[in-house]
Design a protein around this motif. Structure first.
Motif, PDB file in Angstrom:
ATOM      1  N   ALA A   1      -5.849  12.239  -7.790  1.00 47.00           N
ATOM      2  CA  ALA A   1      -4.592  11.761  -7.201  1.00 47.00           C
ATOM      3  C   ALA A   1      -4.691  11.670  -5.687  1.00 47.00           C
ATOM      4  N   ILE A   2      -5.315  12.648  -5.076  1.00 41.70           N
ATOM      5  CA  ILE A   2      -5.509  12.624  -3.625  1.00 41.70           C
ATOM      6  C   ILE A   2      -6.447  11.488  -3.237  1.00 41.70           C
ATOM      7  N   ALA A   3      -7.494  11.281  -4.023  1.00 42.17           N
ATOM      8  CA  ALA A   3      -8.416  10.175  -3.747  1.00 42.17           C
ATOM      9  C   ALA A   3      -7.724   8.828  -3.899  1.00 42.17           C
ATOM     10  N   VAL A   4      -6.881   8.695  -4.917  1.00 40.68           N
ATOM     11  CA  VAL A   4      -6.135   7.445  -5.111  1.00 40.68           C
ATOM     12  C   VAL A   4      -5.219   7.196  -3.920  1.00 40.68           C
ATOM     13  N   ALA A   5      -4.513   8.225  -3.475  1.00 39.38           N
ATOM     14  CA  ALA A   5      -3.625   8.071  -2.324  1.00 39.38           C
ATOM     15  C   ALA A   5      -4.409   7.691  -1.070  1.00 39.38           C
ATOM     16  N   ALA A   6      -5.556   8.313  -0.875  1.00 37.31           N
ATOM     17  CA  ALA A   6      -6.366   8.012   0.306  1.00 37.31           C
ATOM     18  C   ALA A   6      -6.931   6.594   0.253  1.00 37.31           C
TER      19      ALA A   6
ATOM     20  N   ILE B   1      -5.897   3.562   2.750  1.00 38.12           N
ATOM     21  CA  ILE B   1      -6.888   2.859   3.577  1.00 38.12           C
ATOM     22  C   ILE B   1      -6.860   1.362   3.294  1.00 38.12           C
ATOM     23  N   LEU B   2      -6.798   0.991   2.010  1.00 36.24           N
ATOM     24  CA  LEU B   2      -6.730  -0.432   1.667  1.00 36.24           C
ATOM     25  C   LEU B   2      -5.481  -1.085   2.247  1.00 36.24           C
ATOM     26  N   LYS B   3      -4.367  -0.383   2.151  1.00 34.35           N
ATOM     27  CA  LYS B   3      -3.122  -0.944   2.686  1.00 34.35           C
ATOM     28  C   LYS B   3      -3.198  -1.055   4.207  1.00 34.35           C
ATOM     29  N   PHE B   4      -3.773  -0.052   4.853  1.00 33.14           N
ATOM     30  CA  PHE B   4      -3.896  -0.092   6.302  1.00 33.14           C
ATOM     31  C   PHE B   4      -4.793  -1.237   6.761  1.00 33.14           C
ATOM     32  N   VAL B   5      -5.894  -1.462   6.057  1.00 31.33           N
ATOM     33  CA  VAL B   5      -6.871  -2.462   6.482  1.00 31.33           C
ATOM     34  C   VAL B   5      -6.478  -3.883   6.069  1.00 31.33           C
ATOM     35  N   PHE B   6      -6.012  -4.048   4.822  1.00 36.10           N
ATOM     36  CA  PHE B   6      -5.850  -5.402   4.292  1.00 36.10           C
ATOM     37  C   PHE B   6      -4.410  -5.892   4.155  1.00 36.10           C
ATOM     38  N   TYR B   7      -3.420  -5.016   4.254  1.00 40.96           N
ATOM     39  CA  TYR B   7      -2.045  -5.414   3.953  1.00 40.96           C
ATOM     40  C   TYR B   7      -1.561  -6.553   4.850  1.00 40.96           C
TER      41      TYR B   7
ATOM     42  N   ILE C   1       5.531  -7.498  -3.589  1.00 35.57           N
ATOM     43  CA  ILE C   1       5.250  -6.688  -4.768  1.00 35.57           C
ATOM     44  C   ILE C   1       3.905  -7.093  -5.366  1.00 35.57           C
ATOM     45  N   VAL C   2       3.616  -8.385  -5.347  1.00 36.10           N
ATOM     46  CA  VAL C   2       2.331  -8.870  -5.854  1.00 36.10           C
ATOM     47  C   VAL C   2       1.185  -8.360  -4.977  1.00 36.10           C
ATOM     48  N   ILE C   3       1.398  -8.320  -3.677  1.00 35.60           N
ATOM     49  CA  ILE C   3       0.369  -7.809  -2.769  1.00 35.60           C
ATOM     50  C   ILE C   3       0.109  -6.335  -3.046  1.00 35.60           C
ATOM     51  N   ASN C   4       1.181  -5.544  -3.223  1.00 36.87           N
ATOM     52  CA  ASN C   4       1.002  -4.131  -3.557  1.00 36.87           C
ATOM     53  C   ASN C   4       0.316  -3.967  -4.904  1.00 36.87           C
ATOM     54  N   ALA C   5       0.652  -4.819  -5.865  1.00 36.64           N
ATOM     55  CA  ALA C   5       0.008  -4.751  -7.180  1.00 36.64           C
ATOM     56  C   ALA C   5      -1.484  -5.063  -7.056  1.00 36.64           C
ATOM     57  N   PHE C   6      -1.837  -6.027  -6.227  1.00 34.81           N
ATOM     58  CA  PHE C   6      -3.251  -6.346  -6.018  1.00 34.81           C
ATOM     59  C   PHE C   6      -3.994  -5.164  -5.402  1.00 34.81           C
ATOM     60  N   LEU C   7      -3.380  -4.510  -4.418  1.00 36.71           N
ATOM     61  CA  LEU C   7      -4.012  -3.342  -3.805  1.00 36.71           C
ATOM     62  C   LEU C   7      -4.160  -2.198  -4.811  1.00 36.71           C
ATOM     63  N   LEU C   8      -3.184  -2.035  -5.703  1.00 38.80           N
ATOM     64  CA  LEU C   8      -3.314  -1.041  -6.773  1.00 38.80           C
ATOM     65  C   LEU C   8      -4.444  -1.396  -7.730  1.00 38.80           C
ATOM     66  N   PHE C   9      -4.561  -2.672  -8.041  1.00 37.06           N
ATOM     67  CA  PHE C   9      -5.638  -3.125  -8.925  1.00 37.06           C
ATOM     68  C   PHE C   9      -7.007  -2.823  -8.312  1.00 37.06           C
ATOM     69  N   VAL C  10      -7.152  -3.094  -7.029  1.00 34.08           N
ATOM     70  CA  VAL C  10      -8.416  -2.811  -6.343  1.00 34.08           C
ATOM     71  C   VAL C  10      -8.680  -1.305  -6.330  1.00 34.08           C
ATOM     72  N   THR C  11      -7.635  -0.507  -6.092  1.00 35.62           N
ATOM     73  CA  THR C  11      -7.784   0.938  -6.129  1.00 35.62           C
ATOM     74  C   THR C  11      -8.218   1.407  -7.513  1.00 35.62           C
ATOM     75  N   ASP C  12      -7.647   0.799  -8.547  1.00 35.04           N
ATOM     76  CA  ASP C  12      -8.030   1.126  -9.921  1.00 35.04           C
ATOM     77  C   ASP C  12      -9.504   0.839 -10.167  1.00 35.04           C
TER      78      ASP C  12
ATOM     79  N   SER D   1       6.969  -0.167  -3.363  1.00 31.91           N
ATOM     80  CA  SER D   1       7.687  -1.003  -2.399  1.00 31.91           C
ATOM     81  C   SER D   1       9.048  -0.408  -2.050  1.00 31.91           C
ATOM     82  N   LEU D   2       9.763   0.115  -3.055  1.00 30.85           N
ATOM     83  CA  LEU D   2      11.060   0.741  -2.797  1.00 30.85           C
ATOM     84  C   LEU D   2      10.914   2.004  -1.961  1.00 30.85           C
ATOM     85  N   CYS D   3       9.916   2.827  -2.279  1.00 29.92           N
ATOM     86  CA  CYS D   3       9.671   4.027  -1.481  1.00 29.92           C
ATOM     87  C   CYS D   3       9.283   3.668  -0.050  1.00 29.92           C
ATOM     88  N   ASP D   4       8.469   2.657   0.102  1.00 28.51           N
ATOM     89  CA  ASP D   4       8.065   2.199   1.427  1.00 28.51           C
ATOM     90  C   ASP D   4       9.281   1.725   2.219  1.00 28.51           C
ATOM     91  N   MET D   5      10.178   0.989   1.554  1.00 26.74           N
ATOM     92  CA  MET D   5      11.387   0.494   2.217  1.00 26.74           C
ATOM     93  C   MET D   5      12.279   1.659   2.653  1.00 26.74           C
TER      94      MET D   5
END
Length: 90
Positions: free
Chosen positions: A9-14, A18-24, A44-55, A77-81
């Motif tokens: 879980a910590i690795a997923v968050a990290a 990092i992906l969101k910081f670099v590519f968002y 939402i699609v962008i966040n889903a893509f970043l989750l897919f890459v993390t997966d 996205s809601l938490c981020d908002m």
């Protein structure tokens, strides 16, 4: 969605952070017309893509399907908002 351990879980968050910081913002800039047309829902699609890459990058993290990815992306996205509203300077 399946996460094996707290370490995963910590690795997923990290990795996601990092992906969101670099590519968002690059992805937002590239997809700006779609974001305007959908009134921001394409984020939402962008966040889903970043989750897919993390997966794909983390072995012990698994998302079952596309619908689960979209739902988790909406929650993120809601938490981020909310966090941006509470802490506007961050």
């Amino acid at each position: 969605m399946r996460i094996e351990s707290l370490r995963t879980a910590i690795a997923v968050a990290a990795v996601y952070g990092i992906l969101k910081f670099v590519f968002y913002w690059v992805l937002v800039f590239i997809s700006l017309p779609f974001i305007f047309v959908t009134l921001g829902l394409f984020l939402i699609v962008i966040n889903a893509f970043l989750l897919f890459v993390t997966d794909k990058l983390i072995q012990d993290f698994e998302i079952d399907g596309c619908l689960t990815t979209i739902i988790v992306s909406v929650v993120i996205s809601l938490c981020d908002m909310v966090f941006r509203w509470i802490f506007p300077g961050i």
